[in-house]
Design an enzyme around this catalytic site. Structure first.
Site, PDB file in Angstrom:
ATOM      1  N   SER A   1       0.844  -1.189   0.000  1.00 47.39           N
ATOM      2  CA  SER A   1       0.000   0.000   0.000  1.00 47.39           C
ATOM      3  C   SER A   1       0.879   1.238   0.000  1.00 47.39           C
ATOM      4  CB  SER A   1      -0.892   0.015   1.256  1.00 47.39           C
ATOM      5  OG  SER A   1      -1.536   1.261   1.415  1.00 47.39           O
TER       6      SER A   1
ATOM      7  N   TYR B   1      -1.183  -0.442  10.529  1.00 50.89           N
ATOM      8  CA  TYR B   1      -1.301  -0.845   9.130  1.00 50.89           C
ATOM      9  C   TYR B   1      -0.054  -0.457   8.350  1.00 50.89           C
ATOM     10  CZ  TYR B   1      -3.291  -1.298   4.432  1.00 50.89           C
ATOM     11  OH  TYR B   1      -3.529  -1.644   3.120  1.00 50.89           O
TER      12      TYR B   1
END
Length: 280
Positions: free
Chosen positions: A140, A153
């Site tokens: 990501s 995350y």
């Protein structure tokens, strides 16, 4: 076991979003795709979509657990006798700042987003080496840039990048390639949910929330899952035969934007409202 000359690729998280798009792309190109996830319904739906090409093989398993990892790899080899590619696409998000994320949420995020890929790569590695295959990890842009409330995350996805590059260094001489992509905002089921939440907070529609979230992305829009899948397909292909250990942002250019100069761009409106937490 079915003997096949087709390339066999495992796609985790294959029932929705980017994983589903990757599965459709690979199957349309003639690959035998093994899709796995925890929910059988979405996996079967994607497999049904591929029947006109090469029907995807479904394995219901939780790859965040060692038992699920073993089931996916063992089932693939039992069914097809080979493994040529691995797309690591699963993950979870616990939103929170460093002082807000609980130790349990931190452990859960690293277990699913980092330890699980490690276990999956270890289990698949002998077969991938035999095929001189390829791994693509879906990370990501959160692994490349810090964002408010994304501590666990971002840390887990950044770790996934270095795990992938370590794999490239460790086994490039053995013919294995390992690369990672970093998608930006993508119009998936998960993206839609996040945009719906943002829209509810701001009193705007989901579509307007997407426009707000991508307002300073040079391409001014979110990605379609097929655009992310195309990057994965290329990295798996022979066209990328000398591409190894690469971290490829697929983000419409968001990572190249200098936030310090946005106020100088007449096309950008800078919000001067009070910050969420003010100093006393």
């Amino acid at each position: 076991m079915v003997t096949t000359d087709r390339r066999v690729v495992i796609v985790t998280g294959g029932g929705t979003g980017i994983g589903a798009a990757v599965t459709r792309l690979l199957a349309a190109g003639g690959d035998q795709v093994v899709i796995c996830g925890r929910r059988e319904g979405p996996l079967r739906a994607v497999a049904d979509e591929t029947r006109a090409d090469v029907e995807a093989h479904v394995v219901v398993a939780d790859v965040s657990e060692a038992e699920g990892v073993a089931r996916v790899v063992d089932d693939t080899i039992a069914a097809f006798g080979r493994l040529d590619g691995l797309v690591i696409n699963h993950g979870i998000i616990h939103v929170g700042r460093v002082d807000e994320v609980t130790p349990e949420q931190w452990d859960d995020t690293l277990r699913v987003n980092l330890t699980s890929p490690f276990l999956l790569v270890r289990a698949a590695l002998p077969h991938l080496l035999a095929a001189r295959g390829a791994v693509v990890a879906v990370s990501s842009v959160a692994a490349l840039r810090a964002s408010d409330g994304m501590a666990a995350y971002s840390a887990s996805k950044a770790g996934l990048l270095l795990l992938t590059q370590s794999l490239a260094v460790d086994h490039g001489r053995d013919g294995l390639r390992a690369n990672a992509i970093c998608p930006g905002w993508t119009a998936t089921e998960m993206g839609d949910m996040e945009m719906a939440e943002l829209g509810a907070e701001r009193g705007i529609s989901r579509d307007d929330a997407y426009r707000l979230a991508t307002a300073v992305v040079p391409q001014r829009r979110a990605a379609h899952p097929d655009e992310i899948a195309a990057s994965v397909g290329w990295l798996l292909s022979d066209a990328a035969s000398y591409v190894n250990g690469v971290v490829l942002p697929v983000d419409g250019g968001s990572c190249i934007v200098d936030p310090g100069t946005l106020a100088l761009d007449p096309r950008v409106s800078v919000d001067l409202s009070s910050p969420r937490h003010q100093e006393s």
